[in-house]
Design a protein around this motif. Structure first.
Motif: not given
Length: 451
Positions: A31-47
Protein backbone atom coordinates in the motif's frame (compact mmCIF):
# COMPACT_ATOMS: atom_id res chain seq x y z
CA UNK A 1 37.99 -39.22 6.95
CA UNK A 2 37.38 -35.60 5.94
CA UNK A 3 33.71 -34.65 5.68
CA UNK A 4 32.55 -32.81 2.57
CA UNK A 5 30.98 -29.48 3.38
CA UNK A 6 27.37 -29.17 2.28
CA UNK A 7 26.68 -26.44 -0.30
CA UNK A 8 23.39 -24.92 -1.36
CA UNK A 9 22.23 -25.43 -4.93
CA UNK A 10 21.01 -22.62 -7.19
CA UNK A 11 17.49 -23.89 -6.55
CA UNK A 12 18.07 -23.54 -2.79
CA UNK A 13 19.28 -19.95 -3.17
CA UNK A 14 16.23 -19.04 -5.25
CA UNK A 15 13.82 -20.70 -2.82
CA UNK A 16 15.46 -19.14 0.26
CA UNK A 17 15.46 -15.78 -1.55
CA UNK A 18 11.78 -16.34 -2.34
CA UNK A 19 11.12 -17.16 1.30
CA UNK A 20 12.90 -14.01 2.48
CA UNK A 21 10.99 -11.92 -0.08
CA UNK A 22 7.78 -13.51 1.17
CA UNK A 23 8.67 -12.70 4.76
CA UNK A 24 9.40 -9.06 3.93
CA UNK A 25 6.62 -8.32 1.48
CA UNK A 26 3.48 -7.77 3.50
CA UNK A 27 0.84 -5.10 4.04
CA UNK A 28 2.86 -1.88 3.94
CA UNK A 29 4.95 -3.12 1.05
CA UNK A 30 1.83 -3.12 -1.11
CA UNK A 31 0.00 0.00 0.00
CA UNK A 32 2.76 2.52 0.76
CA UNK A 33 4.55 2.54 -2.65
CA UNK A 34 1.23 3.05 -4.47
CA UNK A 35 0.27 5.96 -2.24
CA UNK A 36 3.77 7.43 -2.58
CA UNK A 37 3.40 7.27 -6.36
CA UNK A 38 0.09 9.12 -6.22
CA UNK A 39 1.39 11.84 -3.88
CA UNK A 40 4.75 12.30 -5.63
CA UNK A 41 3.20 12.55 -9.10
CA UNK A 42 5.77 13.78 -11.61
CA UNK A 43 8.43 13.64 -8.85
CA UNK A 44 7.98 9.87 -8.48
CA UNK A 45 11.53 9.08 -9.67
CA UNK A 46 13.16 11.03 -6.83
CA UNK A 47 10.58 9.98 -4.25
CA UNK A 48 10.93 6.33 -5.22
CA UNK A 49 14.74 6.58 -5.12
CA UNK A 50 14.63 7.80 -1.51
CA UNK A 51 12.02 5.19 -0.67
CA UNK A 52 14.18 2.37 -2.03
CA UNK A 53 17.10 3.32 0.22
CA UNK A 54 15.13 2.71 3.41
CA UNK A 55 12.76 0.12 1.95
CA UNK A 56 15.35 -2.19 0.34
CA UNK A 57 18.82 -0.69 0.92
CA UNK A 58 18.67 -0.78 4.70
CA UNK A 59 17.04 -4.24 4.84
CA UNK A 60 19.83 -5.57 2.62
CA UNK A 61 22.42 -4.02 4.94
CA UNK A 62 20.56 -5.66 7.83
CA UNK A 63 20.80 -9.06 6.14
CA UNK A 64 24.49 -8.37 5.45
CA UNK A 65 25.04 -7.41 9.08
CA UNK A 66 23.58 -10.73 10.24
CA UNK A 67 25.72 -12.59 7.68
CA UNK A 68 29.06 -10.80 8.05
CA UNK A 69 29.00 -10.73 11.86
CA UNK A 70 27.87 -14.39 11.92
CA UNK A 71 25.28 -13.48 14.52
CA UNK A 72 21.88 -15.08 14.85
CA UNK A 73 19.74 -12.05 15.35
CA UNK A 74 19.17 -8.57 16.70
CA UNK A 75 19.91 -9.39 20.35
CA UNK A 76 23.43 -10.50 19.50
CA UNK A 77 24.04 -7.37 17.40
CA UNK A 78 22.62 -5.01 20.06
CA UNK A 79 24.78 -6.67 22.73
CA UNK A 80 27.72 -4.73 21.26
CA UNK A 81 26.25 -1.69 23.06
CA UNK A 82 25.67 -3.61 26.30
CA UNK A 83 23.40 -6.41 27.43
CA UNK A 84 20.76 -4.25 29.23
CA UNK A 85 20.37 -2.16 26.06
CA UNK A 86 20.21 -5.33 23.97
CA UNK A 87 17.28 -6.62 26.04
CA UNK A 88 15.37 -3.31 25.91
CA UNK A 89 16.01 -2.68 22.20
CA UNK A 90 15.23 -6.26 21.14
CA UNK A 91 12.00 -6.42 23.14
CA UNK A 92 10.85 -3.03 21.80
CA UNK A 93 11.74 -3.93 18.22
CA UNK A 94 9.91 -7.24 18.36
CA UNK A 95 6.86 -5.67 19.98
CA UNK A 96 6.75 -3.11 17.12
CA UNK A 97 7.15 -5.66 14.32
CA UNK A 98 5.16 -8.19 16.28
CA UNK A 99 1.92 -7.97 18.27
CA UNK A 100 1.68 -4.20 18.78
CA UNK A 101 1.90 -2.98 15.19
CA UNK A 102 3.18 -4.94 12.20
CA UNK A 103 1.34 -8.23 12.74
CA UNK A 104 -2.05 -6.61 13.59
CA UNK A 105 -1.58 -4.30 10.58
CA UNK A 106 -1.25 -7.36 8.37
CA UNK A 107 -4.63 -8.66 9.47
CA UNK A 108 -6.46 -5.33 9.28
CA UNK A 109 -5.00 -4.53 5.84
CA UNK A 110 -6.06 -7.95 4.59
CA UNK A 111 -9.58 -7.29 5.82
CA UNK A 112 -9.98 -3.66 4.72
CA UNK A 113 -8.66 -4.22 1.20
CA UNK A 114 -9.59 -7.85 0.61
CA UNK A 115 -12.88 -8.41 2.42
CA UNK A 116 -14.47 -5.14 3.59
CA UNK A 117 -15.71 -4.16 0.09
CA UNK A 118 -17.98 -7.24 0.13
CA UNK A 119 -19.39 -6.63 3.65
CA UNK A 120 -22.37 -4.36 4.46
CA UNK A 121 -21.36 -1.37 6.62
CA UNK A 122 -23.38 -2.44 9.67
CA UNK A 123 -21.62 -5.83 9.83
CA UNK A 124 -18.08 -4.50 9.33
CA UNK A 125 -16.87 -4.65 12.94
CA UNK A 126 -18.31 -8.11 13.61
CA UNK A 127 -16.85 -9.43 10.38
CA UNK A 128 -13.46 -7.87 11.22
CA UNK A 129 -13.40 -9.73 14.55
CA UNK A 130 -14.27 -13.05 12.89
CA UNK A 131 -11.71 -12.49 10.12
CA UNK A 132 -8.97 -11.65 12.64
CA UNK A 133 -9.63 -14.86 14.57
CA UNK A 134 -9.46 -17.01 11.44
CA UNK A 135 -6.41 -15.13 10.10
CA UNK A 136 -4.38 -15.65 13.27
CA UNK A 137 -5.42 -19.26 13.72
CA UNK A 138 -4.14 -20.02 10.20
CA UNK A 139 -0.97 -17.94 10.75
CA UNK A 140 -0.25 -19.73 14.04
CA UNK A 141 -0.81 -23.19 12.59
CA UNK A 142 1.61 -22.49 9.74
CA UNK A 143 4.18 -20.90 12.09
CA UNK A 144 4.23 -23.80 14.56
CA UNK A 145 7.21 -25.46 12.87
CA UNK A 146 9.91 -22.96 11.79
CA UNK A 147 11.66 -25.58 9.64
CA UNK A 148 8.56 -25.71 7.41
CA UNK A 149 8.69 -22.01 6.48
CA UNK A 150 11.06 -22.90 3.63
CA UNK A 151 8.27 -24.93 2.03
CA UNK A 152 5.19 -22.98 3.12
CA UNK A 153 6.47 -19.54 2.10
CA UNK A 154 9.37 -20.12 -0.31
CA UNK A 155 7.72 -22.80 -2.44
CA UNK A 156 3.97 -22.24 -2.11
CA UNK A 157 2.64 -18.92 -0.80
CA UNK A 158 5.17 -16.50 -2.29
CA UNK A 159 5.18 -17.91 -5.86
CA UNK A 160 1.36 -17.85 -5.85
CA UNK A 161 1.40 -14.24 -4.60
CA UNK A 162 3.88 -13.18 -7.31
CA UNK A 163 1.80 -14.76 -10.07
CA UNK A 164 -1.34 -12.89 -9.00
CA UNK A 165 0.48 -9.58 -8.51
CA UNK A 166 2.14 -9.94 -11.92
CA UNK A 167 -1.28 -10.23 -13.58
CA UNK A 168 -2.27 -6.82 -12.15
CA UNK A 169 1.08 -5.12 -12.86
CA UNK A 170 1.36 -6.35 -16.45
CA UNK A 171 -2.15 -5.16 -17.25
CA UNK A 172 -1.57 -1.70 -15.77
CA UNK A 173 1.61 -1.10 -17.78
CA UNK A 174 0.23 -2.52 -21.01
CA UNK A 175 -2.73 -0.13 -20.79
CA UNK A 176 -1.59 2.87 -18.67
CA UNK A 177 -4.21 5.24 -17.29
CA UNK A 178 -1.99 8.31 -17.58
CA UNK A 179 1.52 9.71 -17.97
CA UNK A 180 4.01 10.44 -15.21
CA UNK A 181 4.96 13.85 -16.61
CA UNK A 182 1.33 15.04 -16.36
CA UNK A 183 0.74 13.87 -12.77
CA UNK A 184 0.10 16.48 -10.06
CA UNK A 185 2.75 16.73 -7.34
CA UNK A 186 1.35 17.11 -3.82
CA UNK A 187 2.76 19.84 -1.57
CA UNK A 188 4.79 17.47 0.61
CA UNK A 189 6.73 16.26 -2.46
CA UNK A 190 7.27 19.59 -4.25
CA UNK A 191 10.48 20.11 -2.29
CA UNK A 192 12.82 17.42 -0.94
CA UNK A 193 10.93 14.61 -2.70
CA UNK A 194 13.95 12.33 -2.20
CA UNK A 195 14.06 12.80 1.58
CA UNK A 196 10.28 12.58 1.87
CA UNK A 197 10.44 9.21 0.10
CA UNK A 198 13.35 8.20 2.34
CA UNK A 199 11.27 8.74 5.50
CA UNK A 200 8.22 7.06 3.92
CA UNK A 201 10.33 3.92 3.57
CA UNK A 202 10.24 3.60 7.38
CA UNK A 203 6.60 2.52 7.07
CA UNK A 204 7.51 -0.78 5.44
CA UNK A 205 9.35 -1.79 8.67
CA UNK A 206 11.77 -3.82 6.55
CA UNK A 207 14.98 -2.48 8.11
CA UNK A 208 13.63 -3.65 11.47
CA UNK A 209 12.36 -6.89 9.97
CA UNK A 210 15.76 -7.66 8.41
CA UNK A 211 17.23 -7.88 11.91
CA UNK A 212 14.30 -9.97 13.08
CA UNK A 213 14.31 -12.37 10.14
CA UNK A 214 18.04 -13.03 10.47
CA UNK A 215 17.42 -15.90 12.85
CA UNK A 216 14.96 -17.52 10.39
CA UNK A 217 17.40 -17.32 7.47
CA UNK A 218 20.29 -18.74 9.51
CA UNK A 219 18.09 -21.57 10.82
CA UNK A 220 16.79 -22.36 7.31
CA UNK A 221 20.30 -22.55 5.85
CA UNK A 222 21.39 -24.83 8.69
CA UNK A 223 18.39 -27.05 8.09
CA UNK A 224 19.58 -27.45 4.48
CA UNK A 225 22.75 -29.07 5.88
CA UNK A 226 25.16 -26.11 5.90
CA UNK A 227 27.10 -25.96 9.18
CA UNK A 228 30.19 -23.85 8.52
CA UNK A 229 29.65 -20.30 9.92
CA UNK A 230 31.53 -18.64 7.05
CA UNK A 231 29.45 -20.51 4.47
CA UNK A 232 26.23 -19.63 6.31
CA UNK A 233 27.26 -15.96 6.25
CA UNK A 234 27.90 -16.03 2.48
CA UNK A 235 24.68 -17.94 1.78
CA UNK A 236 22.69 -15.44 3.87
CA UNK A 237 24.00 -12.54 1.77
CA UNK A 238 23.46 -14.36 -1.56
CA UNK A 239 19.87 -15.24 -0.67
CA UNK A 240 19.29 -11.69 0.58
CA UNK A 241 20.51 -10.27 -2.72
CA UNK A 242 17.89 -12.24 -4.67
CA UNK A 243 15.14 -11.06 -2.33
CA UNK A 244 16.14 -7.40 -2.30
CA UNK A 245 16.46 -7.10 -6.10
CA UNK A 246 12.96 -8.53 -6.53
CA UNK A 247 11.56 -6.16 -3.91
CA UNK A 248 13.18 -3.12 -5.53
CA UNK A 249 11.67 -3.98 -8.91
CA UNK A 250 8.16 -4.49 -7.52
CA UNK A 251 8.30 -1.37 -5.32
CA UNK A 252 9.20 0.73 -8.35
CA UNK A 253 6.43 -0.79 -10.48
CA UNK A 254 3.87 -0.18 -7.72
CA UNK A 255 4.99 3.45 -7.28
CA UNK A 256 4.77 4.18 -11.00
CA UNK A 257 1.42 2.37 -11.16
CA UNK A 258 0.16 4.74 -8.46
CA UNK A 259 1.38 7.78 -10.39
CA UNK A 260 -0.16 6.65 -13.68
CA UNK A 261 -3.51 5.99 -11.95
CA UNK A 262 -3.88 9.77 -11.49
CA UNK A 263 -4.84 9.88 -15.18
CA UNK A 264 -8.23 8.45 -14.17
CA UNK A 265 -8.54 8.68 -10.38
CA UNK A 266 -7.97 11.48 -7.88
CA UNK A 267 -5.55 11.16 -4.94
CA UNK A 268 -6.82 8.45 -2.56
CA UNK A 269 -6.68 8.51 1.24
CA UNK A 270 -4.32 5.52 1.28
CA UNK A 271 -2.69 2.99 -1.03
CA UNK A 272 -5.27 0.34 -0.22
CA UNK A 273 -8.07 2.42 -1.69
CA UNK A 274 -5.93 3.20 -4.75
CA UNK A 275 -5.18 -0.51 -5.30
CA UNK A 276 -8.88 -1.35 -5.10
CA UNK A 277 -9.73 1.37 -7.66
CA UNK A 278 -6.98 0.24 -10.03
CA UNK A 279 -7.96 -3.44 -9.82
CA UNK A 280 -11.63 -2.60 -10.44
CA UNK A 281 -10.71 -0.37 -13.40
CA UNK A 282 -8.84 -3.15 -15.20
CA UNK A 283 -10.77 -6.26 -14.14
CA UNK A 284 -14.18 -5.06 -13.00
CA UNK A 285 -15.77 -7.14 -10.25
CA UNK A 286 -13.18 -9.88 -10.74
CA UNK A 287 -10.50 -7.33 -9.86
CA UNK A 288 -11.73 -7.27 -6.27
CA UNK A 289 -11.27 -11.03 -6.06
CA UNK A 290 -7.72 -10.85 -7.49
CA UNK A 291 -6.80 -8.02 -5.14
CA UNK A 292 -8.28 -9.84 -2.13
CA UNK A 293 -6.14 -12.89 -2.88
CA UNK A 294 -3.01 -10.77 -3.46
CA UNK A 295 -3.39 -8.88 -0.20
CA UNK A 296 -4.36 -11.85 1.98
CA UNK A 297 -1.46 -13.95 0.65
CA UNK A 298 0.99 -11.07 1.10
CA UNK A 299 -0.10 -10.43 4.66
CA UNK A 300 -0.46 -14.06 5.71
CA UNK A 301 3.06 -15.11 4.73
CA UNK A 302 4.62 -12.13 6.51
CA UNK A 303 2.51 -12.74 9.61
CA UNK A 304 3.74 -16.34 9.70
CA UNK A 305 7.35 -15.17 9.52
CA UNK A 306 6.97 -12.49 12.18
CA UNK A 307 5.23 -14.86 14.60
CA UNK A 308 8.02 -17.36 14.07
CA UNK A 309 10.83 -14.78 14.43
CA UNK A 310 9.25 -13.33 17.59
CA UNK A 311 8.82 -16.76 19.17
CA UNK A 312 12.32 -18.02 18.30
CA UNK A 313 13.97 -14.88 19.67
CA UNK A 314 11.96 -14.79 22.89
CA UNK A 315 12.61 -18.49 23.47
CA UNK A 316 16.33 -17.75 23.17
CA UNK A 317 16.18 -14.70 25.45
CA UNK A 318 13.76 -16.18 28.00
CA UNK A 319 14.11 -19.99 27.75
CA UNK A 320 11.72 -20.63 30.65
CA UNK A 321 8.93 -20.79 28.04
CA UNK A 322 8.84 -22.82 24.84
CA UNK A 323 8.49 -21.64 21.24
CA UNK A 324 4.82 -22.69 21.00
CA UNK A 325 3.90 -20.71 24.11
CA UNK A 326 5.31 -17.50 22.64
CA UNK A 327 3.67 -18.23 19.27
CA UNK A 328 0.28 -18.58 20.97
CA UNK A 329 0.78 -15.38 23.03
CA UNK A 330 1.86 -13.22 20.08
CA UNK A 331 -1.04 -14.52 17.95
CA UNK A 332 -3.64 -13.77 20.63
CA UNK A 333 -2.24 -10.31 21.46
CA UNK A 334 -2.00 -9.36 17.77
CA UNK A 335 -5.58 -10.51 17.23
CA UNK A 336 -6.78 -8.23 20.04
CA UNK A 337 -4.81 -5.20 18.80
CA UNK A 338 -6.04 -5.76 15.22
CA UNK A 339 -9.61 -5.22 16.40
CA UNK A 340 -9.05 -1.44 16.72
CA UNK A 341 -8.72 -1.10 12.93
CA UNK A 342 -6.02 -0.11 10.44
CA UNK A 343 -6.28 3.69 10.71
CA UNK A 344 -5.73 3.81 14.48
CA UNK A 345 -2.89 1.29 14.32
CA UNK A 346 -1.00 3.42 11.76
CA UNK A 347 -1.74 6.65 13.66
CA UNK A 348 -0.21 5.49 16.94
CA UNK A 349 2.71 3.64 15.35
CA UNK A 350 4.38 6.61 13.62
CA UNK A 351 6.04 8.06 16.78
CA UNK A 352 7.38 4.62 17.67
CA UNK A 353 8.83 4.18 14.18
CA UNK A 354 10.48 7.60 14.30
CA UNK A 355 12.05 6.57 17.61
CA UNK A 356 13.29 3.09 16.81
CA UNK A 357 14.28 3.37 13.14
CA UNK A 358 17.38 5.58 13.62
CA UNK A 359 18.57 3.26 16.40
CA UNK A 360 18.15 0.26 14.10
CA UNK A 361 19.90 1.99 11.19
CA UNK A 362 22.92 3.00 13.25
CA UNK A 363 23.16 -0.50 14.73
CA UNK A 364 23.16 -2.04 11.25
CA UNK A 365 25.78 0.38 9.91
CA UNK A 366 28.05 -0.03 12.95
CA UNK A 367 27.84 -3.82 12.65
CA UNK A 368 28.99 -3.63 9.03
CA UNK A 369 32.06 -1.47 9.76
CA UNK A 370 32.71 -2.78 13.27
CA UNK A 371 35.91 -4.60 12.33
CA UNK A 372 37.60 -1.25 11.66
CA UNK A 373 37.33 -0.41 15.36
CA UNK A 374 37.44 -4.02 16.60
CA UNK A 375 33.73 -3.91 17.58
CA UNK A 376 34.66 -1.62 20.47
CA UNK A 377 31.55 -1.18 22.68
CA UNK A 378 32.51 2.44 23.34
CA UNK A 379 31.93 3.35 19.69
CA UNK A 380 28.57 1.58 19.73
CA UNK A 381 27.62 3.34 22.97
CA UNK A 382 28.47 6.90 21.93
CA UNK A 383 26.70 6.56 18.58
CA UNK A 384 23.65 4.89 20.14
CA UNK A 385 23.24 7.30 23.05
CA UNK A 386 23.64 10.41 20.87
CA UNK A 387 21.17 8.96 18.36
CA UNK A 388 18.79 8.10 21.20
CA UNK A 389 18.44 11.77 22.15
CA UNK A 390 17.49 12.79 18.61
CA UNK A 391 15.16 9.78 18.26
CA UNK A 392 13.19 10.86 21.31
CA UNK A 393 12.76 14.37 19.88
CA UNK A 394 11.74 12.98 16.46
CA UNK A 395 9.20 10.71 18.16
CA UNK A 396 7.69 13.63 20.10
CA UNK A 397 7.44 15.68 16.90
CA UNK A 398 5.48 12.85 15.24
CA UNK A 399 3.23 12.23 18.26
CA UNK A 400 -0.48 13.04 18.68
CA UNK A 401 -1.31 16.63 19.64
CA UNK A 402 -1.66 16.02 23.40
CA UNK A 403 2.03 15.02 23.51
CA UNK A 404 3.41 17.27 20.78
CA UNK A 405 1.69 20.41 22.10
CA UNK A 406 2.53 19.85 25.75
CA UNK A 407 5.08 22.14 27.42
CA UNK A 408 7.78 19.48 27.43
CA UNK A 409 6.93 18.48 23.85
CA UNK A 410 7.26 22.05 22.60
CA UNK A 411 10.55 22.47 24.48
CA UNK A 412 12.04 19.37 22.84
CA UNK A 413 10.76 20.34 19.38
CA UNK A 414 12.20 23.86 19.74
CA UNK A 415 15.55 22.29 20.61
CA UNK A 416 15.36 20.04 17.55
CA UNK A 417 14.44 22.89 15.21
CA UNK A 418 17.32 25.02 16.53
CA UNK A 419 20.13 22.49 16.86
CA UNK A 420 19.36 19.48 14.64
CA UNK A 421 19.84 19.97 10.87
CA UNK A 422 17.27 18.09 8.73
CA UNK A 423 14.96 17.85 11.76
CA UNK A 424 12.04 19.22 9.74
CA UNK A 425 12.17 16.22 7.36
CA UNK A 426 12.56 13.58 10.11
CA UNK A 427 16.35 13.20 9.73
CA UNK A 428 17.45 15.06 12.85
CA UNK A 429 19.35 12.02 14.11
CA UNK A 430 22.10 12.22 11.45
CA UNK A 431 24.22 14.96 13.11
CA UNK A 432 24.10 13.44 16.64
CA UNK A 433 24.91 9.99 15.25
CA UNK A 434 27.88 11.39 13.31
CA UNK A 435 29.08 13.32 16.36
CA UNK A 436 28.76 10.17 18.49
CA UNK A 437 30.78 8.23 15.91
CA UNK A 438 33.60 10.80 15.93
CA UNK A 439 33.76 10.86 19.74
CA UNK A 440 33.62 7.04 19.90
CA UNK A 441 36.45 6.63 17.37
CA UNK A 442 38.64 9.17 19.20
CA UNK A 443 37.95 7.37 22.50
CA UNK A 444 38.80 4.03 20.87
CA UNK A 445 41.99 5.45 19.36
CA UNK A 446 43.19 6.98 22.64
CA UNK A 447 42.53 3.74 24.52
CA UNK A 448 44.41 1.74 21.86
CA UNK A 449 47.41 4.08 22.09
CA UNK A 450 47.45 3.73 25.88
CA UNK A 451 47.60 -0.04 25.59
Amino acid sequence: MKTVEKKLSISDYITIGSMLFGLFFGAGNLIFPVHLGQEAGAQVFWANSGFLITAIGLPFLGVMAIGLTQSEGVFQLASHVNRPYAYVFTILLYLVIGPLYAVPRLATTSFEIGLAPFVPQKYTFFTLICFNIVFFIVAFLLARKPAKLFDYIGRILNPLFLILLSILLIRTFMHPMGHVSDATVQASYQENAFFKGFVEGYNTLDALASLAFGIIIVTTIRNRGVKNPNTIAKDTIKSGTISILAMGLIYSLLAYMGTKSLGVFSLSDNGGIALAEIAAHYFGGFGSVILALIVILACLKTAIGLISAFSETFEEMFPSQKYLTYAILVSILACLVASVGLTKIIQFSIPILMFIYPLAMTLILLSLVGNFFKQDPRVYQTVTYFTLIASIIDAVNASPAFIKESALGQLLISFGEKWLPLFSIGMGWILPATLGLVIGLIWHSLSKNKR
